[in-house]
Write a protein that holds these residues in place. Structure first.
Motif, PDB file in Angstrom:
ATOM      1  N   ALA A   9       0.838  -1.200   0.000  1.00  0.00           N
ATOM      2  CA  ALA A   9       0.000   0.000   0.000  1.00  0.00           C
ATOM      3  C   ALA A   9       0.872   1.249   0.000  1.00  0.00           C
ATOM      4  CB  ALA A   9      -0.922  -0.004   1.218  1.00  0.00           C
ATOM      5  N   GLU A  10       1.941   1.233   0.786  1.00  0.00           N
ATOM      6  CA  GLU A  10       2.825   2.409   0.826  1.00  0.00           C
ATOM      7  C   GLU A  10       3.554   2.613  -0.509  1.00  0.00           C
ATOM      8  OE1 GLU A  10       5.133   2.880   4.708  1.00  0.00           O
ATOM      9  OE2 GLU A  10       4.176   0.923   4.856  1.00  0.00           O
ATOM     10  N   SER A  11       3.852   1.524  -1.207  1.00  0.00           N
ATOM     11  CA  SER A  11       4.474   1.667  -2.530  1.00  0.00           C
ATOM     12  C   SER A  11       3.503   2.383  -3.467  1.00  0.00           C
ATOM     13  CB  SER A  11       4.847   0.294  -3.106  1.00  0.00           C
ATOM     14  OG  SER A  11       5.699  -0.396  -2.227  1.00  0.00           O
ATOM     15  N   ASN A  12       2.218   1.989  -3.399  1.00  0.00           N
ATOM     16  CA  ASN A  12       1.216   2.650  -4.252  1.00  0.00           C
ATOM     17  C   ASN A  12       0.944   4.081  -3.803  1.00  0.00           C
ATOM     18  OD1 ASN A  12       0.859   0.595  -6.119  1.00  0.00           O
ATOM     19  ND2 ASN A  12      -0.725  -0.423  -4.932  1.00  0.00           N
ATOM     20  N   GLU A  13       0.976   4.340  -2.488  1.00  0.00           N
ATOM     21  CA  GLU A  13       0.814   5.722  -1.998  1.00  0.00           C
ATOM     22  C   GLU A  13       1.885   6.617  -2.609  1.00  0.00           C
ATOM     23  OE1 GLU A  13      -2.437   6.084   0.820  1.00  0.00           O
ATOM     24  OE2 GLU A  13      -1.053   7.610   0.103  1.00  0.00           O
ATOM     25  N   CYS A  14       3.110   6.113  -2.613  1.00  0.00           N
ATOM     26  CA  CYS A  14       4.221   6.877  -3.171  1.00  0.00           C
ATOM     27  C   CYS A  14       3.962   7.143  -4.658  1.00  0.00           C
ATOM     28  CB  CYS A  14       5.526   6.094  -2.963  1.00  0.00           C
ATOM     29  SG  CYS A  14       6.961   6.880  -3.704  1.00  0.00           S
ATOM     30  N   ALA A  15       3.489   6.112  -5.370  1.00  0.00           N
ATOM     31  CA  ALA A  15       3.219   6.266  -6.808  1.00  0.00           C
ATOM     32  C   ALA A  15       2.122   7.298  -7.047  1.00  0.00           C
ATOM     33  CB  ALA A  15       2.820   4.909  -7.398  1.00  0.00           C
ATOM     34  N   ILE A  16       1.088   7.272  -6.213  1.00  0.00           N
ATOM     35  CA  ILE A  16      -0.039   8.206  -6.395  1.00  0.00           C
ATOM     36  C   ILE A  16       0.433   9.646  -6.141  1.00  0.00           C
ATOM     37  CG2 ILE A  16      -2.283   8.911  -5.428  1.00  0.00           C
ATOM     38  CD1 ILE A  16      -2.724   5.798  -4.899  1.00  0.00           C
ATOM     39  N   LYS A  17       1.243   9.841  -5.091  1.00  0.00           N
ATOM     40  CA  LYS A  17       1.768  11.191  -4.823  1.00  0.00           C
ATOM     41  C   LYS A  17       2.677  11.655  -5.965  1.00  0.00           C
ATOM     42  CE  LYS A  17       3.145  12.567  -0.713  1.00  0.00           C
ATOM     43  NZ  LYS A  17       3.870  12.520   0.596  1.00  0.00           N
ATOM     44  N   LEU A  18       3.495  10.719  -6.459  1.00  0.00           N
ATOM     45  CA  LEU A  18       4.396  11.057  -7.561  1.00  0.00           C
ATOM     46  C   LEU A  18       3.582  11.471  -8.794  1.00  0.00           C
ATOM     47  CD1 LEU A  18       7.380  11.082  -8.514  1.00  0.00           C
ATOM     48  CD2 LEU A  18       7.104   8.689  -9.161  1.00  0.00           C
ATOM     49  N   ALA A  19       2.497  10.717  -9.074  1.00  0.00           N
ATOM     50  CA  ALA A  19       1.652  11.028 -10.235  1.00  0.00           C
ATOM     51  C   ALA A  19       1.019  12.408 -10.081  1.00  0.00           C
ATOM     52  CB  ALA A  19       0.565   9.964 -10.388  1.00  0.00           C
ATOM     53  N   ARG A  20       0.572  12.735  -8.846  1.00  0.00           N
ATOM     54  CA  ARG A  20      -0.059  14.049  -8.623  1.00  0.00           C
ATOM     55  C   ARG A  20       0.956  15.170  -8.826  1.00  0.00           C
ATOM     56  NH1 ARG A  20      -4.883  14.320  -4.239  1.00  0.00           N
ATOM     57  NH2 ARG A  20      -6.148  12.678  -5.151  1.00  0.00           N
TER      58      ARG A  20
ATOM     59  N   ALA B 195      -5.984   6.335   0.353  1.00  0.00           N
ATOM     60  CA  ALA B 195      -5.792   6.614  -1.078  1.00  0.00           C
ATOM     61  C   ALA B 195      -5.732   5.325  -1.894  1.00  0.00           C
ATOM     62  CB  ALA B 195      -4.522   7.439  -1.304  1.00  0.00           C
ATOM     63  N   THR B 196      -5.054   4.312  -1.379  1.00  0.00           N
ATOM     64  CA  THR B 196      -4.941   3.070  -2.166  1.00  0.00           C
ATOM     65  C   THR B 196      -6.260   2.298  -2.152  1.00  0.00           C
ATOM     66  OG1 THR B 196      -3.996   1.824  -0.304  1.00  0.00           O
ATOM     67  CG2 THR B 196      -2.449   2.878  -1.811  1.00  0.00           C
ATOM     68  N   LEU B 197      -7.044   2.485  -1.085  1.00  0.00           N
ATOM     69  CA  LEU B 197      -8.388   1.901  -1.053  1.00  0.00           C
ATOM     70  C   LEU B 197      -9.256   2.595  -2.097  1.00  0.00           C
ATOM     71  CD1 LEU B 197     -10.386  -0.040   0.357  1.00  0.00           C
ATOM     72  CD2 LEU B 197     -10.843   1.780   2.007  1.00  0.00           C
ATOM     73  N   ALA B 198      -9.104   3.916  -2.209  1.00  0.00           N
ATOM     74  CA  ALA B 198      -9.865   4.667  -3.219  1.00  0.00           C
ATOM     75  C   ALA B 198      -9.474   4.210  -4.624  1.00  0.00           C
ATOM     76  CB  ALA B 198      -9.623   6.163  -3.055  1.00  0.00           C
ATOM     77  N   ALA B 199      -8.206   3.865  -4.815  1.00  0.00           N
ATOM     78  CA  ALA B 199      -7.766   3.374  -6.127  1.00  0.00           C
ATOM     79  C   ALA B 199      -8.272   1.950  -6.380  1.00  0.00           C
ATOM     80  CB  ALA B 199      -6.233   3.403  -6.205  1.00  0.00           C
ATOM     81  N   THR B 200      -8.456   1.194  -5.310  1.00  0.00           N
ATOM     82  CA  THR B 200      -8.942  -0.191  -5.429  1.00  0.00           C
ATOM     83  C   THR B 200     -10.343  -0.202  -6.027  1.00  0.00           C
ATOM     84  OG1 THR B 200      -7.586  -1.023  -3.616  1.00  0.00           O
ATOM     85  CG2 THR B 200      -9.655  -2.186  -4.021  1.00  0.00           C
TER      86      THR B 200
ATOM     87  N   PRO C 179       6.374   0.318 -18.480  1.00  0.00           N
ATOM     88  CA  PRO C 179       5.665   1.316 -17.675  1.00  0.00           C
ATOM     89  C   PRO C 179       6.580   2.455 -17.252  1.00  0.00           C
ATOM     90  CG  PRO C 179       6.029  -0.701 -16.411  1.00  0.00           C
ATOM     91  CD  PRO C 179       6.616  -0.938 -17.762  1.00  0.00           C
ATOM     92  N   ASP C 180       5.973   3.545 -16.754  1.00  0.00           N
ATOM     93  CA  ASP C 180       6.746   4.684 -16.252  1.00  0.00           C
ATOM     94  C   ASP C 180       7.044   4.530 -14.770  1.00  0.00           C
ATOM     95  OD1 ASP C 180       6.410   6.146 -18.774  1.00  0.00           O
ATOM     96  OD2 ASP C 180       4.310   6.235 -18.159  1.00  0.00           O
ATOM     97  N   VAL C 181       6.121   3.848 -14.070  1.00  0.00           N
ATOM     98  CA  VAL C 181       6.243   3.665 -12.622  1.00  0.00           C
ATOM     99  C   VAL C 181       5.878   2.214 -12.317  1.00  0.00           C
ATOM    100  CG1 VAL C 181       5.324   4.380 -10.358  1.00  0.00           C
ATOM    101  CG2 VAL C 181       5.590   6.084 -12.188  1.00  0.00           C
ATOM    102  N   VAL C 182       6.628   1.584 -11.398  1.00  0.00           N
ATOM    103  CA  VAL C 182       6.350   0.195 -11.010  1.00  0.00           C
ATOM    104  C   VAL C 182       6.344   0.129  -9.492  1.00  0.00           C
ATOM    105  CG1 VAL C 182       7.202  -2.193 -11.096  1.00  0.00           C
ATOM    106  CG2 VAL C 182       7.495  -0.704 -13.084  1.00  0.00           C
ATOM    107  N   THR C 183       5.302  -0.511  -8.922  1.00  0.00           N
ATOM    108  CA  THR C 183       5.267  -0.652  -7.462  1.00  0.00           C
ATOM    109  C   THR C 183       5.488  -2.112  -7.079  1.00  0.00           C
ATOM    110  OG1 THR C 183       2.841  -0.757  -7.527  1.00  0.00           O
ATOM    111  CG2 THR C 183       3.853   1.389  -7.075  1.00  0.00           C
ATOM    112  N   LEU C 184       6.219  -2.293  -5.975  1.00  0.00           N
ATOM    113  CA  LEU C 184       6.706  -3.611  -5.565  1.00  0.00           C
ATOM    114  C   LEU C 184       6.521  -3.816  -4.059  1.00  0.00           C
ATOM    115  CD1 LEU C 184      10.142  -3.210  -7.376  1.00  0.00           C
ATOM    116  CD2 LEU C 184       8.284  -4.688  -8.176  1.00  0.00           C
ATOM    117  N   ALA C 185       6.454  -5.060  -3.635  1.00  0.00           N
ATOM    118  CA  ALA C 185       6.486  -5.415  -2.198  1.00  0.00           C
ATOM    119  C   ALA C 185       6.496  -6.943  -2.121  1.00  0.00           C
ATOM    120  CB  ALA C 185       5.303  -4.814  -1.436  1.00  0.00           C
ATOM    121  N   LYS C 186       5.748  -7.505  -1.189  1.00  0.00           N
ATOM    122  CA  LYS C 186       5.565  -8.955  -1.052  1.00  0.00           C
ATOM    123  C   LYS C 186       6.866  -9.761  -1.205  1.00  0.00           C
ATOM    124  CE  LYS C 186       0.587  -9.178  -1.997  1.00  0.00           C
ATOM    125  NZ  LYS C 186      -0.051  -9.843  -0.890  1.00  0.00           N
TER     126      LYS C 186
END
Ligand code: PLP
Length: 403
Positions: A113-124, A147-152, A248-255
Motif C-alpha cells: 500500500a505504501e508503494s502505491n501511496e508513493c506512486a499516487i503522490k508522484l503522479a499528482r 488513497a490506495t483503497l480509493a484506487a482499489t 511502464p513509467d512507474v512500477v510498485t513492488l512489495a511482497k
C-alpha cells in the motif's frame, strides 16, 4: 508473554482488532513449502503468505543475511546512507532497467500500500494542479490505506469509509474503449495490475496492456504498473508487464521482495522520479538496513536459481495436472500465479475449508475460483501431492452434490 488459544470465540478474547475474523490456525514453524501448526500437523502452503515467501519459508540464505545484518546495523534514518539499501536500490534499478529500457530511481517502503501511496503522490506532483486523477480498474486491489483503497476498484470495500479521497476513477477491466474514454486531460496516471490477484486471478491481455500504454502516451498520463503480487518472478518473468512487451513509467513492488521481511518499493523512470524534491515524501523506515539485507539476499538467490524459469516449469506441471481434474473448467494465470476455475456446482470456499483440513493451504478468490500461489521453489513431489489433495476434495464435493 501471554499466549492465546486459537481460534477465538468470542473475538473479545483476541488481542488483535477484529478486521480479519478469527484466525483458523496457529502456525509456528515453516520450511520451504511446508508449515507446521502448533499441534505439529503438517501443511503444504500453496498460498505462500499471499505471494510473499516465494523462496520458501525460513529460507536459509535470507535468514542468514538478516541475522548477519542484525549484528552489524539495523537502522540509521534517512539523514544518512547505508550500504545495504544502496546495494538493494542498484539491484532493483538494474532489474527494472533491463525490463523497461529506462534508467530509474526507487523509494523504499514497508508495504505494498505504501508503494502505491508513493506512486499516487508522484503522479499528482508529475501531473500538476488540475491533473491529479488516477484511473484504475474494477476488480483491482491496490491496498488498504485511504488513497490506495480509493484506487482499489471494489466499491463494497469503500462503503464503510465514505467519503473516499477525491481523484480516483474506475473503469471496466480489460475494456479498451472504457479506459480510452476515462483518460482525459485531468488524468495524472493509470494504475494497473498485469494480473488482477485479489480480484480473481484475471490476466490482462497483451492487446489491453499495449492499448493502455498507447493511451498514456497520447494523453501524457503515467502508466503505473502494480507489481506487488506479480513481481519478482511470480508469473514466469521478473515482472508481469514483461509478458506484454510494454515499458511502464512507474512500477510498485512489495511482497516477494523481502520473502517475509516487510519491505516494498516504488520505482519510476528517472525523469518522472525527478519531480520529487526533498520533503515531498518520506518514511522513517525507508531503506532501513535490516529490511534491505533481505532484499539483497532475495534478488541474489532468485538470480542464482533463475526464479522466472522455476515459476514457468512448476506452473506448467501444475496447470497440466489441474486441468485434468474433474470439476475444473479452466486454469488461468501465468507461471505460479494461477486461478483454478471450478464448475458452477462447486463452492471454492468449501474447497478451501476441505483442503485446509486435508493439509493444503490455498484460498478462494471468488465463489468458484481457487488461487494457487506456492513458493517458486515448490518441488514436483509437492505439486503432485497438492494436486492429489485437490482432486480428492473436488471429487468429494461433486459426489455430495449428486447425493
Ligand atoms: N497491490 C496488490 C496487487 C496486492 O495484491 C496487494 C496486497 O495483496 C497490495 C497492493 C497491498 O499490499 P500490502 O498489503 O502489502 O499493503
Amino acid at each position: 508473554m501471554t499466549t492465546h488459544a486459537f481460534p477465538h470465540a468470542p473475538m473479545d478474547d483476541c488481542p488483535f482488532m477484529p478486521v480479519f475474523g478469527p484466525p483458523a490456525i496457529m502456525f509456528d514453524r515453516g520450511r520451504g513449502t511446508e508449515l507446521w501448526d502448533s499441534e505439529g500437523k503438517r501443511y503444504l502452503d500453496f498460498l505462500a503468505g499471499i505471494a510473499v515467501v516465494s523462496l520458501g519459508h525460513a529460507n536459509p540464505i535470507v535468514a542468514e543475511s538478516i541475522a548477519d545484518q542484525a549484528e552489524q546495523l539495523l537502522h540509521v534514518s534517512n539523514f544518512f546512507a547505508n550500504p545495504v539499501a544502496t546495494e538493494a536500490a542498484v539491484k532493483i534499478n538494474t532489474l527494472l532497467r533491463d525490463a523497461t529500457g529506462h534508467d530509474g530511481q526507487i523509494f523504499f517502503t514497508n508495504s505494498g500500500a505504501e508503494s502505491n501511496e508513493c506512486a499516487i503522490k508522484l503522479a499528482r506532483k508529475h501531473g500538476g494542479r488540475g491533473r491529479h486523477t488516477v484511473v484504475s480498474t474494477l476488480g483491482s486491489f491496490h491496498g488498504r490505506t485511504l488513497a490506495t483503497l480509493a484506487a482499489t476498484g471494489q466499491p463494497t470495500k469503500h462503503e464503510p469509509f465514505q467519503p473516499m479521497p477525491e481523484g480516483f476513477r474506475h473503469v471496466a477491466w480489460g475494456d479498451i474503449d472504457a479506459i480510452r474514454a476515462a483518460v482525459d486531460g485531468s488524468v495524472a496516471a493509470v494504475l494497473i495490475e498485469p494480473i488482477q490477484g485479489e480480484g480473481g486471478v484475471n490476466p490482462a491481455t497483451t492487446e489491453y496492456f499495449r492499448a493502455v500504454r498507447e493511451i498514456c502516451d497520447e494523453t501524457g498520463a503515467l502508466m503505473m504498473v502494480d507489481e506487488i503480487q506479480t513481481g519478482f518472478a511470480r508469473t514466469g518473468r521478473w515482472f508481469g508487464f514483461e509478458h506484454s512487451g510494454v515499458a511502464p513509467d512507474v512500477v510498485t513492488l512489495a511482497k516477494a521482495m523481502g520473502n517475509g521481511m516487510p519491505v516494498g518499493a516504488c520505482w519510476a523512470r528517472s525523469d518522472v522520479a525527478a519531480v520529487f524534491e526533498p520533503g515531498d515524501h518520506g518514511s522513517t523506515y525507508s531503506g532501513t538496513a535490516i529490511a534491505c539485507s533481505a532484499v539483497n539476499a532475495v534478488i541474489d538467490e532468485m538470480q542464482r536459481l533463475d526464479a522466472p524459469q522455476l515459476a514457468v516449469r512448476a506452473g506448467e506441471r501444475l496447470v497440466a495436472a489441474l486441468t485434468a481434474l474433474p470439476g475444473v473448467v479452466d486454469v488461468r494465470g501465468s507461471g505460479l500465479m494461477l486461478g483454478v476455475q471450478l464448475v458452477e456446482a462447486l463452492d471454492a470456499k468449501q474447497a478451501y475449508a476441505d483442503l485446509l483440513d486435508a493439509g493444503l493451504i490455498v484460498n478462494a478468490v471468488n465463489p468458484t475460483t481457487i488461487r494457487l500461489i506456492p513458493p517458486l521453489t515448490v518441488t514436483d513431489a509437492e505439486i503432485d501431492e497438492a494436486v492429489a489433495m485437490i482432486g480428492v476434495a473436488l471429487a468429494a464435493q461433486l459426489t455430495a452434490g449428486q447425493g
